[in-house]
Write an enzyme that holds these catalytic residues in place. Sequence first.
Site, PDB file in Angstrom:
ATOM      1  N   ASN A   1      -8.795   3.308   7.790  1.00  0.00           N
ATOM      2  CA  ASN A   1      -8.236   2.175   8.523  1.00  0.00           C
ATOM      3  C   ASN A   1      -8.596   2.183  10.008  1.00  0.00           C
ATOM      4  OD1 ASN A   1      -6.379   4.379   7.669  1.00  0.00           O
ATOM      5  ND2 ASN A   1      -5.131   3.617   9.361  1.00  0.00           N
TER       6      ASN A   1
ATOM      7  N   HIS B   1      -1.119  -7.685   2.508  1.00  0.00           N
ATOM      8  CA  HIS B   1      -1.195  -8.216   3.880  1.00  0.00           C
ATOM      9  C   HIS B   1      -2.434  -7.782   4.652  1.00  0.00           C
ATOM     10  CE1 HIS B   1       0.255  -4.805   6.514  1.00  0.00           C
ATOM     11  NE2 HIS B   1       0.676  -4.352   5.355  1.00  0.00           N
TER      12      HIS B   1
ATOM     13  N   SER C   1      -3.125  -3.473  -0.925  1.00  0.00           N
ATOM     14  CA  SER C   1      -2.041  -4.114  -0.180  1.00  0.00           C
ATOM     15  C   SER C   1      -2.389  -5.567   0.103  1.00  0.00           C
ATOM     16  CB  SER C   1      -1.819  -3.369   1.139  1.00  0.00           C
ATOM     17  OG  SER C   1      -0.921  -4.089   1.948  1.00  0.00           O
TER      18      SER C   1
ATOM     19  N   GLY D   1       0.806  -1.219   0.000  1.00  0.00           N
ATOM     20  CA  GLY D   1       0.000   0.000   0.000  1.00  0.00           C
ATOM     21  C   GLY D   1       0.837   1.266   0.000  1.00  0.00           C
ATOM     22  N   THR D   2       1.876   1.288   0.802  1.00  0.00           N
ATOM     23  CA  THR D   2       2.707   2.490   0.907  1.00  0.00           C
ATOM     24  C   THR D   2       3.347   2.823  -0.438  1.00  0.00           C
ATOM     25  OG1 THR D   2       3.146   2.008   3.225  1.00  0.00           O
ATOM     26  CG2 THR D   2       4.664   3.525   2.124  1.00  0.00           C
TER      27      THR D   2
ATOM     28  N   THR E   1      12.911  -6.779 -10.159  1.00  0.00           N
ATOM     29  CA  THR E   1      12.455  -8.144 -10.434  1.00  0.00           C
ATOM     30  C   THR E   1      11.176  -8.438  -9.656  1.00  0.00           C
ATOM     31  OG1 THR E   1      14.722  -8.820 -10.803  1.00  0.00           O
ATOM     32  CG2 THR E   1      13.138 -10.581 -10.315  1.00  0.00           C
TER      33      THR E   1
ATOM     34  N   GLN F   1      -8.067  -0.597   2.606  1.00  0.00           N
ATOM     35  CA  GLN F   1      -8.977  -1.152   3.611  1.00  0.00           C
ATOM     36  C   GLN F   1     -10.319  -1.593   3.040  1.00  0.00           C
ATOM     37  OE1 GLN F   1      -8.438  -2.080   6.667  1.00  0.00           O
ATOM     38  NE2 GLN F   1      -6.432  -1.173   6.993  1.00  0.00           N
TER      39      GLN F   1
ATOM     40  N   CYS G   1       0.973   2.610  13.129  1.00  0.00           N
ATOM     41  CA  CYS G   1       2.184   3.384  12.847  1.00  0.00           C
ATOM     42  C   CYS G   1       2.496   4.365  13.965  1.00  0.00           C
ATOM     43  CB  CYS G   1       2.032   4.157  11.546  1.00  0.00           C
ATOM     44  SG  CYS G   1       1.253   3.210  10.256  1.00  0.00           S
TER      45      CYS G   1
HETATM   46  C1  PLP Z   1      -1.962  -0.659   5.849  1.00  0.00           C
HETATM   47  C2  PLP Z   1      -2.364   0.516   5.039  1.00  0.00           C
HETATM   48  C3  PLP Z   1      -1.477   1.113   4.133  1.00  0.00           C
HETATM   49  C4  PLP Z   1      -0.049   0.642   3.979  1.00  0.00           C
HETATM   50  O1  PLP Z   1       0.045  -0.575   3.307  1.00  0.00           O
HETATM   51  P1  PLP Z   1       1.426  -1.410   3.409  1.00  0.00           P
HETATM   52  O2  PLP Z   1       1.203  -2.565   2.486  1.00  0.00           O
HETATM   53  O3  PLP Z   1       1.547  -1.816   4.830  1.00  0.00           O
HETATM   54  O4  PLP Z   1       2.508  -0.521   2.957  1.00  0.00           O
HETATM   55  C5  PLP Z   1      -1.907   2.185   3.394  1.00  0.00           C
HETATM   56  N1  PLP Z   1      -3.154   2.652   3.529  1.00  0.00           N
HETATM   57  C6  PLP Z   1      -4.046   2.111   4.379  1.00  0.00           C
HETATM   58  C7  PLP Z   1      -5.425   2.683   4.463  1.00  0.00           C
HETATM   59  C8  PLP Z   1      -3.681   1.037   5.170  1.00  0.00           C
HETATM   60  O5  PLP Z   1      -4.559   0.522   6.020  1.00  0.00           O
END
Ligand code: PLP
Length: 393
Positions: A150, A200, A198, A71-72, A236, A178, A324
């Site tokens: 989130n 995870h 994202s 996500g980041t 890669t 989310q 965070c």
């Molecule tokens: C967790 C999250 C991110 C970051 O995603 P990562 O894969 O951990 O870098 C960005 N935006 C929201 C809304 C999130 O909940």
Amino acid sequence: MKKIYLDHNATTPVHPEVLDAMMPFYKDIFGNASSIHGFGREARRAVEGARETVAAFIGSDPDEIIFTSGGTESDNTAIRGVMESAPRGNHIITSVIEHHAVLKTCGYLEKKGCKVTYLPVDEFGIISVDELKKAITDETVLITIMHANNETGAVQPVEDIGNVAREHGILFHSDAVQSFTKLPVNVDKMNADMLSFSGHKIYAPKGAGALYIRKGTKMSPLLIGGHHEKNRRAGTENVAGIAGFAKAVEIARRDGVETNKRIAELRDRLWTGLKDKIKDIKLNGHPEKRTPNTLNVSFKFVEGESIILNLDMEGVAVSSGSACTSGSLSASHVLLAMGLDHATAQGSIRFSLGKDNTAGDIDFVIGIFPGIINKLRAMSPLYVQHNGDDDEN
Ligand SMILES: *Cc1c(COP(=O)(O)O)cnc(C)c1O
């Protein structure tokens, strides 16, 4: 001790089927997807198959999906990529309740000379489309507003935002990390030009994610190097992570409706149970316009950190604020933006449920909660004072 995990908005466990789908790419099919021999071609097939799966799920073309590290990176790529290559204009519109991956990226660009408008939210944590329209100037290049928050799960009016953006010829990016697999996400319904995802957060591994980029969107890459991902993201490919991400999407397509319904029922059972047993608590976020798994509650006169530690001793994992910022005692920027005072914001807990939670888990939490809150309130000077006031009235 049985452990109960209620922090799925921070991260989720990898689904066993996802892990199975990934394993071959660590063993026999280890090729580099850019190699022209058989090893490489097999890896390439997996990456392109995954692209088709993700694209079909959100109503896009496979060409419009790039795989990222999460996500980041997707948020950074979308926002910085567009602003760096914008032929004219330097104004971004975002909201005060964005994830730090968006907020801090906007802050970084402000230092580089961009102008940023941070839209406020109402008491439910939702922006106003009228305020958005008023914020638009001739210089506005990009609107970046998240789909679901989130911390509270509050859902933004993304379809209206997308329409406004389209009418004004402004690009629309949404952090859909989310909402993805929890709410319908369709690129055309949302009029989205870019969407961040994202792995995870959806039972796929950490370090894997995707970015949807509408065809024709001009943007420079964040990572520069080889010709991977149509020159939009060098490096890669994380073939196993990509295969796992696509498997998680397949599972969501198969089971999502049923899973989300069951989770929403458990979430509501938790809220009803807490509300019936504990005084002076408040639901944060919109009661209906919310992701099905998220419940954010303020417990007046106590600190969220103390609640977390007490629950942790009972094997229950929840969070306060965003992952965070925990570790620092600053109150959540999201709750403050909704008008909560500092003390109430600091006494807030986010419960985020997932597919493995059971009614038994929820009832256990409801069972231990009043004891923890009563104990903490008995030690709280704020609470003693509050009760004293009550007696006098
Ligand atoms: C967790 C999250 C991110 C970051 O995603 P990562 O894969 O951990 O870098 C960005 N935006 C929201 C809304 C999130 O909940």
